[in-house]
Design an enzyme around this catalytic site. Structure first.
Site, PDB file in Angstrom:
ATOM      1  N   GLY A  62       0.834  -1.202   0.000  1.00 54.17           N
ATOM      2  CA  GLY A  62       0.000   0.000   0.000  1.00 54.17           C
ATOM      3  C   GLY A  62       0.862   1.242   0.000  1.00 54.17           C
ATOM      4  N   CYS A  77       7.200   5.843  15.145  1.00 57.42           N
ATOM      5  CA  CYS A  77       8.289   4.909  15.468  1.00 57.42           C
ATOM      6  C   CYS A  77       9.093   4.443  14.258  1.00 57.42           C
ATOM      7  CB  CYS A  77       7.735   3.694  16.192  1.00 57.42           C
ATOM      8  SG  CYS A  77       7.177   4.095  17.836  1.00 57.42           S
TER       9      CYS A  77
HETATM   10  C1  UDX Z   1       5.617  -0.168  15.509  1.00 61.22           C
HETATM   11  C2  UDX Z   1       6.019  -1.599  15.885  1.00 61.22           C
HETATM   12  O1  UDX Z   1       5.100  -2.518  15.285  1.00 61.22           O
HETATM   13  C3  UDX Z   1       6.032  -1.765  17.395  1.00 61.22           C
HETATM   14  O2  UDX Z   1       6.461  -3.071  17.749  1.00 61.22           O
HETATM   15  C4  UDX Z   1       6.977  -0.733  17.991  1.00 61.22           C
HETATM   16  O3  UDX Z   1       6.957  -0.808  19.390  1.00 61.22           O
HETATM   17  C5  UDX Z   1       6.578   0.666  17.533  1.00 61.22           C
HETATM   18  O4  UDX Z   1       6.504   0.738  16.120  1.00 61.22           O
HETATM   19  P1  UDX Z   1       3.297   1.142  15.385  1.00 61.22           P
HETATM   20  O5  UDX Z   1       4.051   2.403  15.120  1.00 61.22           O
HETATM   21  O6  UDX Z   1       2.136   1.175  16.323  1.00 61.22           O
HETATM   22  O7  UDX Z   1       4.276   0.029  15.960  1.00 61.22           O
HETATM   23  O8  UDX Z   1       2.781   0.663  13.966  1.00 61.22           O
HETATM   24  P2  UDX Z   1       2.701  -0.700  13.136  1.00 61.22           P
HETATM   25  O9  UDX Z   1       1.513  -1.486  13.504  1.00 61.22           O
HETATM   26  O10 UDX Z   1       4.004  -1.383  13.163  1.00 61.22           O
HETATM   27  O11 UDX Z   1       2.427  -0.109  11.679  1.00 61.22           O
HETATM   28  C6  UDX Z   1       3.354   0.809  11.093  1.00 61.22           C
HETATM   29  C7  UDX Z   1       2.894   1.289   9.761  1.00 61.22           C
HETATM   30  O12 UDX Z   1       3.045   0.270   8.786  1.00 61.22           O
HETATM   31  C8  UDX Z   1       1.450   1.767   9.652  1.00 61.22           C
HETATM   32  O13 UDX Z   1       1.461   2.987   8.925  1.00 61.22           O
HETATM   33  C9  UDX Z   1       0.775   0.665   8.877  1.00 61.22           C
HETATM   34  O14 UDX Z   1      -0.345   1.116   8.155  1.00 61.22           O
HETATM   35  C10 UDX Z   1       1.889   0.183   7.980  1.00 61.22           C
HETATM   36  N1  UDX Z   1       1.756  -1.214   7.517  1.00 61.22           N
HETATM   37  C11 UDX Z   1       1.710  -2.231   8.425  1.00 61.22           C
HETATM   38  C12 UDX Z   1       1.722  -1.502   6.170  1.00 61.22           C
HETATM   39  O15 UDX Z   1       1.791  -0.607   5.317  1.00 61.22           O
HETATM   40  N2  UDX Z   1       1.640  -2.804   5.756  1.00 61.22           N
HETATM   41  C13 UDX Z   1       1.569  -3.834   6.640  1.00 61.22           C
HETATM   42  O16 UDX Z   1       1.489  -4.993   6.185  1.00 61.22           O
HETATM   43  C14 UDX Z   1       1.605  -3.537   8.011  1.00 61.22           C
END
Ligand code: UDX
Length: 446
Positions: A264, A271
């Site tokens: 996407g 983070c």
């Molecule tokens: C992340 C880590 O997962 C977590 O372990 C750490 O402590 C902090 O950083 P977070 O920032 O809450 O957590 O987001 P996360 O769920 O990892 O998603 C990050 C981004 O990736 C989002 O923008 C999400 O939309 C995107 N994403 C996630 C994708 O584009 N594709 C995916 O398959 C999964």
């Protein structure tokens, strides 16, 4: 006697950690230097949207009817020093302005402010995400500044919580990682985490640098997985392949796994992007920059997705945004959060606006934060209102609410039935059946 715990810094991580420690049965004192934040928390209110967190807080904050009263808040380091047997430092470590490196000033000030009040043996536990080498430096600084001397020990206990699942991740962590320099620290942390350990959370003990690296390498791996599938999406587009099918198929291999393979507009948030950059900067300082040059590519694949989404939208409206209305569904960087920090959705919306498009954004929880960051974009109170009169609809954050939209109802109000799915989360059949032209990143046109 049960341990008394302080939590220094009551942002995302700290507020959740403090409430979780109270839930585990400890007396907890949360500290923040921002009085408004403390006043809010004392009323049992949370400064951000995080499912279950407000309820958890209210169950424990002293002064709230029916609460256990185990959780209190203060702005005084003196009080924190006198109260705590274990002090968790949960302040943030943002990206430095104009640099890749991480800004350690909040961590350093928290340690400097706490240390003079540590008069008896205590354990200070760092939770913030920091460049490797910080813990060793802070341990020395702590022992030098604390009246207790080396009896003021340090441990590093990185946090892996995901926004949207913060409460669950804190109460039932999938692993507990502790970097220690002595047995005492390990013992105390086993006591703090006795409950999740008894429930089966692995408790992994290591030295400081390894504990610090676990966090940054875990985030780098996750970012790499997302950018990998997004790179495959680019190739799929060139070759007329379907990245969603490809991800499903490779995900069946247990060594690869299905998770974090959703192609996407890429990752954002407070983070992953900054941790990746701070990791590269630190590796450079250590002379190991070559090992992490691939992360530069991970970052640029990710940033490219946003531009590509803008191009797709521009194509969809006939080559230019001037005079075109663009509906944007989603503002937060991920669903179940109101966080818009480095949000790919808002970035795309902002770029289209700057190119002359009339952008109307709707998000279930992120409106207030989005408005603050991008006051010049248009905002609507519902998805339907955002879509009214639109020349193209962009789905940019994968909220459940958007998957449950009725494409037929939206078709009634839109100017053109064109939807671009920037998260590969909608059901193409459903939209096409209702007369929409559905396009998504990395998938064939029809
Ligand atoms: C992340 C880590 O997962 C977590 O372990 C750490 O402590 C902090 O950083 P977070 O920032 O809450 O957590 O987001 P996360 O769920 O990892 O998603 C990050 C981004 O990736 C989002 O923008 C999400 O939309 C995107 N994403 C996630 C994708 O584009 N594709 C995916 O398959 C999964």
């Amino acid at each position: 006697m049960a341990l008394k715990i302080t939590v220094i810094g009551t942002g995302y991580l700290g507020a959740t950690h403090a409430a979780a420690m109270a839930e585990l049965g400890f007396e907890v004192l949360g500290l923040d230097v921002v009085p408004e934040k403390i006043e809010m928390l004392q009323r049992g209110e949370v400064p951000m949207y995080e499912p279950g967190l407000a309820e958890l807080l209210r169950r424990h904050v002293a002064g709230i009817e029916g609460s256990t009263g185990r959780l209190r808040f203060t702005t005084s380091y003196e009080e924190a020093g006198a109260f705590g047997d274990v002090h968790f430092v949960c302040v943030n470590t943002p990206q430095k302005h104009g640099e890749y490196a991480c800004d350690m000033s909040y961590v350093d000030s928290a340690f400097d402010a706490l240390a003079p009040h540590l008069t008896r043996p205590t354990l200070v536990v760092g939770k913030s995400t920091v460049p490797v080498g910080s813990a060793a430096r802070l341990a020395e600084r702590l022992a030098a500044a604390a009246p207790a001397g080396p009896a003021a020990e340090l441990a590093w206990n990185p946090e892996f919580l995901r926004e949207g699942f913060a409460v669950q991740d804190t109460l039932h962590p999938d692993r507990i990682v502790v970097g220690v320099a002595g047995e005492k620290a390990e013992e105390l942390l086993r006591e703090v985490y006795a409950k999740p350990i008894a429930e089966g959370s692995p408790f992994i003990v290591m030295d400081y640098p390894t504990a610090e690296l676990v966090k940054t390498s875990a985030n780098s791996f996750l970012a790499t997985k997302i950018s990998f599938i997004n790179a495959m999406a680019e190739v799929c587009e060139a070759a007329d392949g379907d990245v969603v099918k490809l991800a499903e198929a490779i995900g069946h291999d247990e060594r690869i796994g299905k998770k974090f393979l959703r192609a996407g507009i890429g990752f954002g948030g407070g983070c992953l992007p900054k941790d990746l950059r701070a990791f590269m900067a630190r590796a450079g300082e250590l002379g190991a920059d070559q090992a992490l040059t691939f992360l530069r590519e991970i970052d640029s694949i990710n940033m490219r997705r946003r531009g590509h989404m803008v191009e797709l939208a521009r194509d969809a409206v006939g080559g230019g945004f001037l005079g075109k209305r663009v509906a944007v569904l989603g503002a937060t960087f991920k669903p179940d959060s109101d966080d818009v920090r480095d949000s790919p959705a808002l970035n795309v919306a902002g770029q289209i606006h700057l190119q002359g498009g009339q952008v109307t954004v709707y998000d279930p929880k992120g409106m207030e934060n989005a408005r603050r960051l991008f006051p010049t974009l248009g905002y609507a109170d519902t998805a339907l209102e955002a879509v009214r009169g639109a020349d193209v609809v962009l789905h940019l954050t994968e909220w459940r609410e958007f998957r449950e939209l009725d494409p037929a109802a939206l078709a009634e109000v839109t100017a053109e039935r064109r939807i671009l799915d920037g998260r590969n989360a909608l059901d193409p059949q459903l939209w096409r059946k209702a007369g929409w032209t559905y396009r998504a990143l990395g998938r064939p046109r029809a």
